[in-house]
Scaffold this motif. Structure first.
Motif, PDB file in Angstrom:
ATOM      1  N   VAL A 192      -6.828   0.644 -11.585  1.00 46.27           N
ATOM      2  CA  VAL A 192      -6.773   0.922 -10.434  1.00 46.27           C
ATOM      3  C   VAL A 192      -6.640  -0.542  -9.828  1.00 46.27           C
ATOM      4  O   VAL A 192      -5.401  -0.885  -9.100  1.00 46.27           O
ATOM      5  N   LEU A 193      -7.387  -1.649 -10.376  1.00 47.73           N
ATOM      6  CA  LEU A 193      -7.558  -2.967  -9.421  1.00 47.73           C
ATOM      7  C   LEU A 193      -5.985  -3.775 -10.162  1.00 47.73           C
ATOM      8  O   LEU A 193      -5.213  -4.327  -9.596  1.00 47.73           O
ATOM      9  N   LEU A 194      -5.507  -3.457 -11.397  1.00 49.86           N
ATOM     10  CA  LEU A 194      -4.282  -4.032 -11.862  1.00 49.86           C
ATOM     11  C   LEU A 194      -3.242  -3.334 -11.178  1.00 49.86           C
ATOM     12  O   LEU A 194      -2.184  -3.961 -11.143  1.00 49.86           O
ATOM     13  N   LEU A 195      -3.291  -2.028 -10.933  1.00 50.03           N
ATOM     14  CA  LEU A 195      -2.254  -1.315 -10.405  1.00 50.03           C
ATOM     15  C   LEU A 195      -1.836  -1.798  -9.122  1.00 50.03           C
ATOM     16  O   LEU A 195      -0.640  -2.031  -8.480  1.00 50.03           O
ATOM     17  N   CYS A 196      -3.014  -2.084  -8.349  1.00 53.88           N
ATOM     18  CA  CYS A 196      -2.925  -2.581  -6.942  1.00 53.88           C
ATOM     19  C   CYS A 196      -2.401  -4.166  -6.935  1.00 53.88           C
ATOM     20  O   CYS A 196      -1.640  -4.424  -6.011  1.00 53.88           O
ATOM     21  N   LEU A 197      -2.875  -4.925  -7.729  1.00 57.03           N
ATOM     22  CA  LEU A 197      -2.349  -6.237  -7.880  1.00 57.03           C
ATOM     23  C   LEU A 197      -0.694  -6.277  -8.333  1.00 57.03           C
ATOM     24  O   LEU A 197       0.063  -6.888  -7.746  1.00 57.03           O
ATOM     25  N   SER A 198      -0.381  -5.323  -9.110  1.00 58.88           N
ATOM     26  CA  SER A 198       1.031  -5.456  -9.644  1.00 58.88           C
ATOM     27  C   SER A 198       1.717  -5.023  -8.598  1.00 58.88           C
ATOM     28  O   SER A 198       3.116  -5.439  -8.221  1.00 58.88           O
ATOM     29  N   SER A 199       1.440  -4.083  -7.686  1.00 62.22           N
ATOM     30  CA  SER A 199       2.197  -3.519  -6.665  1.00 62.22           C
ATOM     31  C   SER A 199       2.250  -4.393  -5.606  1.00 62.22           C
ATOM     32  O   SER A 199       3.483  -4.531  -5.153  1.00 62.22           O
ATOM     33  N   SER A 200       1.242  -5.089  -5.320  1.00 62.87           N
ATOM     34  CA  SER A 200       1.580  -6.402  -4.420  1.00 62.87           C
ATOM     35  C   SER A 200       2.398  -7.368  -4.809  1.00 62.87           C
ATOM     36  O   SER A 200       3.207  -7.687  -3.961  1.00 62.87           O
ATOM     37  N   LEU A 201       2.480  -7.784  -6.003  1.00 60.40           N
ATOM     38  CA  LEU A 201       3.182  -8.853  -6.615  1.00 60.40           C
ATOM     39  C   LEU A 201       4.725  -8.246  -6.504  1.00 60.40           C
ATOM     40  O   LEU A 201       5.723  -8.846  -6.047  1.00 60.40           O
ATOM     41  N   TYR A 202       4.851  -7.016  -6.777  1.00 64.00           N
ATOM     42  CA  TYR A 202       6.228  -6.462  -6.447  1.00 64.00           C
ATOM     43  C   TYR A 202       6.765  -6.250  -5.533  1.00 64.00           C
ATOM     44  O   TYR A 202       7.921  -6.560  -4.940  1.00 64.00           O
ATOM     45  N   TYR A 203       5.909  -5.835  -4.561  1.00 61.16           N
ATOM     46  CA  TYR A 203       6.343  -5.558  -2.949  1.00 61.16           C
ATOM     47  C   TYR A 203       6.894  -6.800  -2.566  1.00 61.16           C
ATOM     48  O   TYR A 203       7.671  -7.153  -1.559  1.00 61.16           O
ATOM     49  N   VAL A 204       5.734  -7.988  -2.734  1.00 58.86           N
ATOM     50  CA  VAL A 204       6.025  -9.101  -1.756  1.00 58.86           C
ATOM     51  C   VAL A 204       7.378 -10.006  -2.509  1.00 58.86           C
ATOM     52  O   VAL A 204       7.910 -10.564  -1.868  1.00 58.86           O
ATOM     53  N   GLY A 205       7.449  -9.722  -3.877  1.00 58.04           N
ATOM     54  CA  GLY A 205       8.642 -10.291  -4.420  1.00 58.04           C
ATOM     55  C   GLY A 205       9.827  -9.793  -3.705  1.00 58.04           C
ATOM     56  O   GLY A 205      11.136 -10.602  -3.529  1.00 58.04           O
ATOM     57  N   ASP A 206       9.741  -8.578  -3.165  1.00 60.62           N
ATOM     58  CA  ASP A 206      10.852  -7.994  -2.487  1.00 60.62           C
ATOM     59  C   ASP A 206      12.293  -8.264  -2.851  1.00 60.62           C
ATOM     60  O   ASP A 206      13.250  -8.855  -2.234  1.00 60.62           O
ATOM     61  N   LEU A 207      12.460  -7.772  -4.106  1.00 60.07           N
ATOM     62  CA  LEU A 207      13.726  -7.862  -4.789  1.00 60.07           C
ATOM     63  C   LEU A 207      14.174  -6.272  -5.033  1.00 60.07           C
ATOM     64  O   LEU A 207      15.224  -6.316  -6.128  1.00 60.07           O
ATOM     65  N   GLY A 208      13.907  -5.660  -4.074  1.00 58.47           N
ATOM     66  CA  GLY A 208      14.263  -4.185  -4.227  1.00 58.47           C
ATOM     67  C   GLY A 208      13.112  -3.187  -4.637  1.00 58.47           C
ATOM     68  O   GLY A 208      12.277  -3.535  -5.365  1.00 58.47           O
ATOM     69  N   VAL A 209      13.273  -1.969  -4.269  1.00 59.17           N
ATOM     70  CA  VAL A 209      12.203  -1.222  -4.450  1.00 59.17           C
ATOM     71  C   VAL A 209      12.366  -0.129  -5.980  1.00 59.17           C
ATOM     72  O   VAL A 209      13.710  -0.107  -6.235  1.00 59.17           O
ATOM     73  N   SER A 210      11.328   0.351  -6.203  1.00 63.72           N
ATOM     74  CA  SER A 210      11.476   1.449  -7.530  1.00 63.72           C
ATOM     75  C   SER A 210      12.122   2.351  -6.798  1.00 63.72           C
ATOM     76  O   SER A 210      12.222   2.929  -5.717  1.00 63.72           O
ATOM     77  N   THR A 211      12.747   3.446  -7.977  1.00 69.17           N
ATOM     78  CA  THR A 211      13.294   4.622  -7.309  1.00 69.17           C
ATOM     79  C   THR A 211      12.583   5.335  -6.730  1.00 69.17           C
ATOM     80  O   THR A 211      12.947   6.281  -5.708  1.00 69.17           O
ATOM     81  N   TYR A 212      11.359   5.736  -6.963  1.00 73.35           N
ATOM     82  CA  TYR A 212      10.361   6.719  -6.306  1.00 73.35           C
ATOM     83  C   TYR A 212      10.213   6.246  -5.044  1.00 73.35           C
ATOM     84  O   TYR A 212      10.074   6.833  -3.986  1.00 73.35           O
ATOM     85  N   ASP A 213       9.814   4.843  -4.581  1.00 75.39           N
ATOM     86  CA  ASP A 213       9.423   4.628  -3.529  1.00 75.39           C
ATOM     87  C   ASP A 213      10.692   4.478  -2.541  1.00 75.39           C
ATOM     88  O   ASP A 213      10.549   4.695  -1.390  1.00 75.39           O
ATOM     89  N   ALA A 214      11.919   4.441  -3.078  1.00 71.16           N
ATOM     90  CA  ALA A 214      13.079   4.460  -2.180  1.00 71.16           C
ATOM     91  C   ALA A 214      13.166   5.956  -1.797  1.00 71.16           C
ATOM     92  O   ALA A 214      13.584   5.983  -0.624  1.00 71.16           O
ATOM     93  N   VAL A 215      12.884   6.968  -2.469  1.00 73.90           N
ATOM     94  CA  VAL A 215      12.934   8.249  -1.983  1.00 73.90           C
ATOM     95  C   VAL A 215      12.232   8.580  -0.672  1.00 73.90           C
ATOM     96  O   VAL A 215      12.785   8.963   0.364  1.00 73.90           O
ATOM     97  N   ALA A 216      10.923   8.084  -0.789  1.00 74.68           N
ATOM     98  CA  ALA A 216      10.113   8.429   0.526  1.00 74.68           C
ATOM     99  C   ALA A 216      10.602   7.475   1.566  1.00 74.68           C
ATOM    100  O   ALA A 216      10.931   7.977   2.927  1.00 74.68           O
ATOM    101  N   LEU A 217      11.136   6.179   1.401  1.00 80.02           N
ATOM    102  CA  LEU A 217      11.759   5.542   2.324  1.00 80.02           C
ATOM    103  C   LEU A 217      13.096   5.855   3.011  1.00 80.02           C
ATOM    104  O   LEU A 217      13.145   5.973   4.129  1.00 80.02           O
ATOM    105  N   CYS A 218      13.843   6.503   2.258  1.00 78.97           N
ATOM    106  CA  CYS A 218      14.906   7.088   2.838  1.00 78.97           C
ATOM    107  C   CYS A 218      14.801   8.356   3.464  1.00 78.97           C
ATOM    108  O   CYS A 218      15.317   8.396   4.692  1.00 78.97           O
ATOM    109  N   ILE A 219      14.012   9.190   2.932  1.00 77.48           N
ATOM    110  CA  ILE A 219      13.553  10.436   3.755  1.00 77.48           C
ATOM    111  C   ILE A 219      13.021  10.047   5.279  1.00 77.48           C
ATOM    112  O   ILE A 219      13.561  10.611   6.137  1.00 77.48           O
ATOM    113  N   SER A 220      12.122   9.089   5.152  1.00 74.10           N
ATOM    114  CA  SER A 220      11.517   8.641   6.360  1.00 74.10           C
ATOM    115  C   SER A 220      12.384   7.921   7.427  1.00 74.10           C
ATOM    116  O   SER A 220      12.596   8.304   8.588  1.00 74.10           O
TER     117      SER A 220
END
Length: 207
Positions: A116-144
């Motif tokens: 859980v801790l590593l997944l939260c850390l990795s998600s933070s690095l990925y999101y703040v890096g801000d070079l595009g989202v994963s396909t699953y994240d994009a689904v919720a963003l698009c619908i919203s």
């Protein structure tokens, strides 16, 4: 390429690798994994190919749909996630399945907590890096964005839908799934402030 862009690329790659290692720990704990992985593993269990290859092919199909709906969500980070994450999960699962002491409840609980801790850390690095989202994240963003619905509500509905679908297909649904669905937000925010943003923006801080 400026130094910040290089840091963002490194953060994205490291984020995906650490995420893959964390998912392997979830698998070894047998306490359930994050909602999307429950769904993908449920589908993958009915195929003859490796998880890494299945994950890549499944996400490429999602990528095609997202391209026609909202291509602005696609970036370098999207492709790094598609082509790297599944194979890191393969390696991490292989590694932990060869550790004999993962059978005890205590060790499984430690693996879950660390995952859980590593997944939260990795998600933070990925999101703040801000070079595009994963396909699953994009689904919720698009619908919203298309429906003008609150992102939090859309994401919870998506998470519950894919988790229950994965469970129906035979994947493990457990406390790890619940924790990742409802408890990751505060931990990701903590890593954003104390690690990821300082890594991206340096001493100057977030503008």
């Amino acid at each position: 390429m400026n130094s910040e862009k290089k840091r963002r690329i490194v953060m994205t790659v490291v984020g995906v690798i650490v995420s893959g290692l964390a998912i392997g720990m979830f698998n070894a704990s047998a306490f359930g994994m994050d909602c999307f992985q429950v769904f993908v593993h449920g589908l993958w269990m009915h195929t003859p190919i490796s998880f890494g290859t299945f994950y890549m092919l499944f996400n490429l199909l999602m990528l095609v749909a997202i391209f026609f709906v909202d291509r602005s969500k696609i970036g370098l980070g999207t492709f790094i996630n598609i082509f790297l994450l599944g194979y890191v999960v393969d390696f991490s699962s292989w590694l932990w399945n060869r550790v004999p002491f993962t059978e005890t409840i205590l060790t499984r609980a430690v693996l879950l907590g660390a995952g859980v801790l590593l997944l939260c850390l990795s998600s933070s690095l990925y999101y703040v890096g801000d070079l595009g989202v994963s396909t699953y994240d994009a689904v919720a963003l698009c619908i919203s964005e298309k429906k003008k619905w609150k992102f939090f509500i859309v994401r919870v509905v998506c998470d519950l839908t894919v988790a229950l679908s994965g469970f129906a297909l035979g994947a493990v649904l457990g406390i790890g799934t619940v924790v990742t669905a409802f408890g990751m937000g505060p931990m990701i925010s903590f890593f954003n402030v104390h690690m990821s943003e300082p890594l991206r923006y340096g001493k100057a801080g977030k503008p």
